[in-house]
Design an enzyme around this catalytic site. Structure first.
Site, PDB file in Angstrom:
ATOM      1  N   ILE A 139       0.825  -1.209   0.000  1.00  0.00           N
ATOM      2  CA  ILE A 139       0.000   0.000   0.000  1.00  0.00           C
ATOM      3  C   ILE A 139       0.860   1.259   0.000  1.00  0.00           C
ATOM      4  CG2 ILE A 139      -0.238   0.343   2.513  1.00  0.00           C
ATOM      5  CD1 ILE A 139      -3.294   0.561   2.007  1.00  0.00           C
ATOM      6  N   GLN A 169       9.851  -4.744  11.238  1.00  0.00           N
ATOM      7  CA  GLN A 169       8.647  -5.554  11.034  1.00  0.00           C
ATOM      8  C   GLN A 169       7.486  -4.920  11.790  1.00  0.00           C
ATOM      9  OE1 GLN A 169       8.857  -9.719  12.186  1.00  0.00           O
ATOM     10  NE2 GLN A 169       6.912 -10.200  11.173  1.00  0.00           N
ATOM     11  N   HIS A 217       5.929 -12.020   5.719  1.00  0.00           N
ATOM     12  CA  HIS A 217       5.746 -11.576   4.334  1.00  0.00           C
ATOM     13  C   HIS A 217       7.104 -11.305   3.726  1.00  0.00           C
ATOM     14  CE1 HIS A 217       5.443  -8.262   7.203  1.00  0.00           C
ATOM     15  NE2 HIS A 217       6.127  -7.544   6.325  1.00  0.00           N
TER      16      HIS A 217
HETATM   17  P1  AMP Z   1       6.933  -4.694   7.510  1.00  0.00           P
HETATM   18  O1  AMP Z   1       7.147  -3.290   7.977  1.00  0.00           O
HETATM   19  O2  AMP Z   1       8.137  -5.406   6.977  1.00  0.00           O
HETATM   20  O3  AMP Z   1       6.189  -5.520   8.547  1.00  0.00           O
HETATM   21  O4  AMP Z   1       5.991  -4.578   6.236  1.00  0.00           O
HETATM   22  C1  AMP Z   1       4.620  -4.341   6.311  1.00  0.00           C
HETATM   23  C2  AMP Z   1       4.245  -3.755   4.989  1.00  0.00           C
HETATM   24  O5  AMP Z   1       2.843  -3.867   4.852  1.00  0.00           O
HETATM   25  C3  AMP Z   1       4.590  -2.278   4.835  1.00  0.00           C
HETATM   26  O6  AMP Z   1       5.463  -2.109   3.728  1.00  0.00           O
HETATM   27  C4  AMP Z   1       3.224  -1.619   4.625  1.00  0.00           C
HETATM   28  O7  AMP Z   1       3.275  -0.560   3.691  1.00  0.00           O
HETATM   29  C5  AMP Z   1       2.397  -2.769   4.117  1.00  0.00           C
HETATM   30  N1  AMP Z   1       0.967  -2.671   4.340  1.00  0.00           N
HETATM   31  C6  AMP Z   1       0.335  -2.270   5.471  1.00  0.00           C
HETATM   32  N2  AMP Z   1      -1.005  -2.335   5.317  1.00  0.00           N
HETATM   33  C7  AMP Z   1      -1.218  -2.780   4.045  1.00  0.00           C
HETATM   34  C8  AMP Z   1      -2.385  -3.059   3.273  1.00  0.00           C
HETATM   35  N3  AMP Z   1      -3.618  -2.886   3.775  1.00  0.00           N
HETATM   36  N4  AMP Z   1      -2.222  -3.484   1.999  1.00  0.00           N
HETATM   37  C9  AMP Z   1      -0.989  -3.653   1.477  1.00  0.00           C
HETATM   38  N5  AMP Z   1       0.148  -3.427   2.160  1.00  0.00           N
HETATM   39  C10 AMP Z   1       0.043  -2.991   3.428  1.00  0.00           C
END
Ligand code: AMP
Ligand code: ZN
Length: 113
Positions: free
Chosen positions: A30, A93, A99
């Site tokens: 996102i 994280q 992911h």
């Molecule tokens: P991390 O910080 O490695 O845990 O990555 C989490 C990721 O999820 C971040 O890059 C966010 O931008 C992404 N994210 C959070 N909410 C959403 C969502 N609803 N759809 C897609 N990506 C998201």
């Protein structure tokens, strides 16, 4: 369980789906940090890549195959891409459903910040 990525798997939270495998889902981040920024997740809930590697190594291998297919789909398999698993708070994280970030489409700095 109140998990954002489990809700994306069930469709309760919308996402731009790129690929769906039998046990994995790939969707656009996102808040993209590069022209290609896709997250590949297992449909099953696992908190971290370490926990997933211990519990279901074949599923982790599937995630990595899917990450490569995302790169092929976005046309960056040959120019190069990065696969990142942020693990734990100090690594950034924020979502505790593991992911893989697939990043590419521009030059990527090394080491990352
Ligand atoms: P991390 O910080 O490695 O845990 O990555 C989490 C990721 O999820 C971040 O890059 C966010 O931008 C992404 N994210 C959070 N909410 C959403 C969502 N609803 N759809 C897609 N990506 C998201
Ligand atoms: Zn989850």
């Amino acid at each position: 369980m109140d998990c954002l990525f489990c809700k994306i798997v069930t469709g309760d939270v919308p996402a731009k789906i790129v690929r769906e495998g039998a046990r994995t889902l790939a969707f656009r981040d996102i808040n993209p940090q590069a022209p290609t920024h896709v997250l590949v997740i297992p449909k099953d809930h696992h908190v971290s890549v370490a926990e997933l590697a211990a519990a279901d190594p074949e599923l982790l291998a599937e995630m990595l195959r899917e990450a490569h297919e995302v790169a092929v789909t976005d046309g960056i398999a040959d120019t190069g891409y990065r696969v990142v698993f942020n693990t734990g708070p100090q690594a950034g994280q924020t979502v505790f459903h593991t992911h893989a970030h697939v990043l590419g489409g521009r030059g990527l700095n090394w080491p990352p910040g």
